[in-house]
Design a protein around this motif. Sequence first.
Motif, short mmCIF file in Angstrom:
data_model
loop_
_atom_site.label_atom_id
_atom_site.label_comp_id
_atom_site.label_asym_id
_atom_site.label_seq_id
_atom_site.Cartn_x
_atom_site.Cartn_y
_atom_site.Cartn_z
N GLU A 186 -7.79 2.18 -1.14
CA GLU A 186 -7.18 0.96 -0.60
C GLU A 186 -6.80 1.18 0.88
OE1 GLU A 186 -3.00 -1.02 -1.71
OE2 GLU A 186 -4.16 -0.75 -3.53
N ILE A 187 -6.20 2.35 1.15
CA ILE A 187 -5.77 2.66 2.51
C ILE A 187 -6.97 2.92 3.42
CG2 ILE A 187 -4.57 4.38 3.91
CD1 ILE A 187 -2.59 4.61 1.49
N GLN A 205 0.83 -1.22 0.00
CA GLN A 205 0.00 0.00 0.00
C GLN A 205 0.85 1.26 0.00
OE1 GLN A 205 -2.79 -0.20 3.22
NE2 GLN A 205 -4.22 -1.43 2.04
N HIS A 209 -3.23 -6.06 -6.90
CA HIS A 209 -2.65 -5.66 -5.62
C HIS A 209 -3.66 -5.84 -4.48
CE1 HIS A 209 1.01 -3.21 -7.24
NE2 HIS A 209 0.99 -4.46 -7.64
N ALA A 211 1.77 14.85 -13.18
CA ALA A 211 0.77 15.41 -14.10
C ALA A 211 0.59 16.89 -13.83
CB ALA A 211 -0.55 14.67 -13.95
N ALA A 224 1.42 6.44 -6.88
CA ALA A 224 0.22 7.18 -7.29
C ALA A 224 0.41 8.67 -7.05
CB ALA A 224 -0.99 6.66 -6.51
N PHE A 241 0.28 -0.93 -14.07
CA PHE A 241 0.22 0.48 -13.67
C PHE A 241 1.23 1.29 -14.49
CE2 PHE A 241 -1.71 -0.30 -9.28
CZ PHE A 241 -2.84 0.46 -9.54
N ALA A 242 2.45 0.75 -14.60
CA ALA A 242 3.53 1.47 -15.28
C ALA A 242 3.20 1.64 -16.76
CB ALA A 242 4.85 0.71 -15.11
N SER A 293 0.55 4.22 -17.20
CA SER A 293 1.08 5.59 -17.06
C SER A 293 1.78 6.02 -18.34
CB SER A 293 2.14 5.67 -15.95
OG SER A 293 1.59 5.35 -14.73
N ILE A 323 9.06 4.95 -14.83
CA ILE A 323 8.19 4.02 -14.09
C ILE A 323 8.06 2.72 -14.88
CG2 ILE A 323 5.85 3.68 -13.18
CD1 ILE A 323 5.73 6.68 -12.64
N LYS A 324 7.94 2.85 -16.21
CA LYS A 324 7.86 1.67 -17.07
C LYS A 324 9.18 0.87 -17.00
CE LYS A 324 7.44 2.19 -21.63
NZ LYS A 324 8.04 1.36 -22.69
N VAL A 345 -4.13 13.26 -18.96
CA VAL A 345 -3.13 12.75 -18.01
C VAL A 345 -3.56 13.10 -16.59
CG1 VAL A 345 -0.75 12.95 -17.19
CG2 VAL A 345 -1.20 12.85 -19.64
N LYS A 346 -3.98 14.36 -16.38
CA LYS A 346 -4.37 14.78 -15.04
C LYS A 346 -5.59 14.01 -14.54
CE LYS A 346 -2.67 19.50 -15.19
NZ LYS A 346 -3.01 20.91 -14.95
N ILE A 363 -5.60 7.09 -10.31
CA ILE A 363 -4.59 6.23 -9.69
C ILE A 363 -4.38 6.64 -8.23
CG2 ILE A 363 -2.16 5.52 -9.83
CD1 ILE A 363 -2.33 5.84 -12.86
N LYS A 364 -4.37 7.95 -8.01
CA LYS A 364 -4.25 8.47 -6.63
C LYS A 364 -5.46 8.04 -5.79
CE LYS A 364 -4.19 13.02 -5.85
NZ LYS A 364 -4.84 13.70 -4.72
N ALA A 416 -5.28 4.36 -4.60
CA ALA A 416 -4.37 4.14 -3.47
C ALA A 416 -5.04 4.65 -2.19
CB ALA A 416 -3.05 4.86 -3.73
N GLU A 417 -5.69 5.80 -2.29
CA GLU A 417 -6.41 6.38 -1.16
C GLU A 417 -7.51 5.43 -0.67
OE1 GLU A 417 -5.73 9.69 -0.08
OE2 GLU A 417 -7.09 9.29 1.58
N SER A 437 -4.49 10.44 -13.69
CA SER A 437 -3.55 10.35 -12.56
C SER A 437 -4.33 10.55 -11.25
CB SER A 437 -2.42 11.37 -12.68
OG SER A 437 -2.88 12.66 -12.36
N ASP A 462 2.37 -3.92 -10.89
CA ASP A 462 3.29 -2.79 -11.14
C ASP A 462 3.47 -2.58 -12.65
OD1 ASP A 462 3.65 -2.22 -8.49
OD2 ASP A 462 5.59 -3.20 -8.30
#
Lengths: 323, 323
Positions: B150-151, A114, B87, A128, A121, B120-121, B124, A143-144, B136-137, B143-144, B147-148, B140, B117
């Motif tokens: 998941e946590i 995580q 994941h 971006a 992320a 994701f890579a 991106s 990253i790739k 892109v924004k 993706i953020k 992660a948020e 992205s 990974d």
Amino acid sequence: MTSVTSLFAPVDADLVVLVENLKNLVSARHPVLYAAAEHLFQAGGKRVRPAIVLLLSRALLGQQEPTSRHRRLAEITEMIHTASLLHDDVVDSSDVRRGVPTVHSLFGNRIAIQAGDFLFAQASWYLANLDNLEVVKLLSEVIKDFAEGEIQQGLNCFDTHQSLETYLEKSYYKTASLMANSAKATGVLSNASPQLNQELYCYGRCVGLAFQIVDDILDFTGSEDDLGKPAGSDLKSGNLTAPVLFAMEETPYLKVLLERQLKEPGDLEEALMLIHNSKGIERSRKLAEQYAQKAREHLAEVPPSESLQALVDVTDYTLKRLH
Amino acid sequence: MTSVTSLFAPVDADLVVLVENLKNLVSARHPVLYAAAEHLFQAGGKRVRPAIVLLLSRALLGQQEPTSRHRRLAEITEMIHTASLLHDDVVDSSDVRRGVPTVHSLFGNRIAIQAGDFLFAQASWYLANLDNLEVVKLLSEVIKDFAEGEIQQGLNCFDTHQSLETYLEKSYYKTASLMANSAKATGVLSNASPQLNQELYCYGRCVGLAFQIVDDILDFTGSEDDLGKPAGSDLKSGNLTAPVLFAMEETPYLKVLLERQLKEPGDLEEALMLIHNSKGIERSRKLAEQYAQKAREHLAEVPPSESLQALVDVTDYTLKRLH
């Protein structure tokens, strides 16, 4: 021997702010990651990647202070690097890194995955929002490359047929791509010419390769205290690095040991001895020196400054780690 | 009951190409991921996310075929979604998803993390190379948000004080953000007006929330065969969803059971019975219906077509899964 701290003197204050920002970013909203973040960003990392970005920023901008976008780029490099370490440690089941227990061994797989996903992320989002498509492309390449390197390392495990080229490619993916592309991105953010940006890319690539080769030599010559992990760890796990590839050329019996994956009693010790008795380590050192030399040449067009001198010194420092 | 296949008829051929592209992407260069990829992209996924992008593309472009960038965006949504599942399964130690064993249970943590990974890579990188900073924004952000989410799900485990708002926020992060932002990105790639793009965002958000609420109801009402996992799995793991939050309002004893994390023998069965005897499931169904209704309203400005009709039908289909 130059300490890393004095080496990065022109950006020491910048690096303090950077570490504080990274700690706040991870811990502020996520108590569960707080301890992991403290652990991560405290754990004696050398901050080589953000230091290079910040030194290059100061070298290119002259009297001007680095902008918030330059600083953000430096943070992004450290976030991507840290995220990749977190996932690597889970994938490799490593218990120790830089002499301290890994996040996955202390807090479990869940938190390590995580925290890595969160950092990747957040890095993508920061990226971006730098509002520069060229920079986004350069760092998305990194990253790739990381993911590619992680997979290649698994594929080439105990593969005695791999060439030095394969090894250098893997080292580029794992280490040099981040330094090369972030150095170029620093040029892009500083409105440097396309020619200079290409030189900066080559500087980062050569420093990164020298750095990785030296790391791979230290796995054989360093003490457990210096390395923060037992010597010979790479070899044991089947990661065949420059010293091994060179040693195999002189000592065919080393191949036999590696092909049976060092499974017989005494194999690891014998392989280590064969490598130490070969010219593998010396030839690797020369290879690292060549890359360090090339790195310096690629700085020819950067105007002289204290920060430029530090970028030159980084290449020396890389090799001095071997003494 | 409408099958998903006939529902997506206008983009059936597009989806076949998409799945082929994704399989080739993952397996071509990485034999180690080949089996994982076959498994992943074969395993009865409904492809709702890329289908929405492709249907919206066709609805907005009229007679024009979707461009390679529209198709690439659809692929990116499926890659991000699949990476997050990979994941999640490691983090939650899930052995079964969609009725088949998970990648981590078949191939181990190492491959599951690396495949995630890698996806994701690659996503991106594809994203950066769409050459559109606004897109892109938007992605992205997704993706953020993943992660948020998941946590947050970890943090709110067995937290009986969480509000419906917290639940909806978590559902937005986990599910609706991808649908909302990719719908808007489809508008951006199609040169739609900012107002229409905002409507598309709201359509995706509402469909996503309806979809997640229905999924959370099915965890209580579905059979193990339909779900591909035992019923009550969310509750057992402490993930308190809409039916539970509503049921707690009527049945305070449910809170007692949850606060002791269902640890006494018979607790899980009793909690499930209390939820079934409450209005929790019915109230959740109504909430999902409201979001489905809102989703349809946000399509008002899209010109009529077979693809538009399919986008309307998706909202009905979401609820029909409950019958």
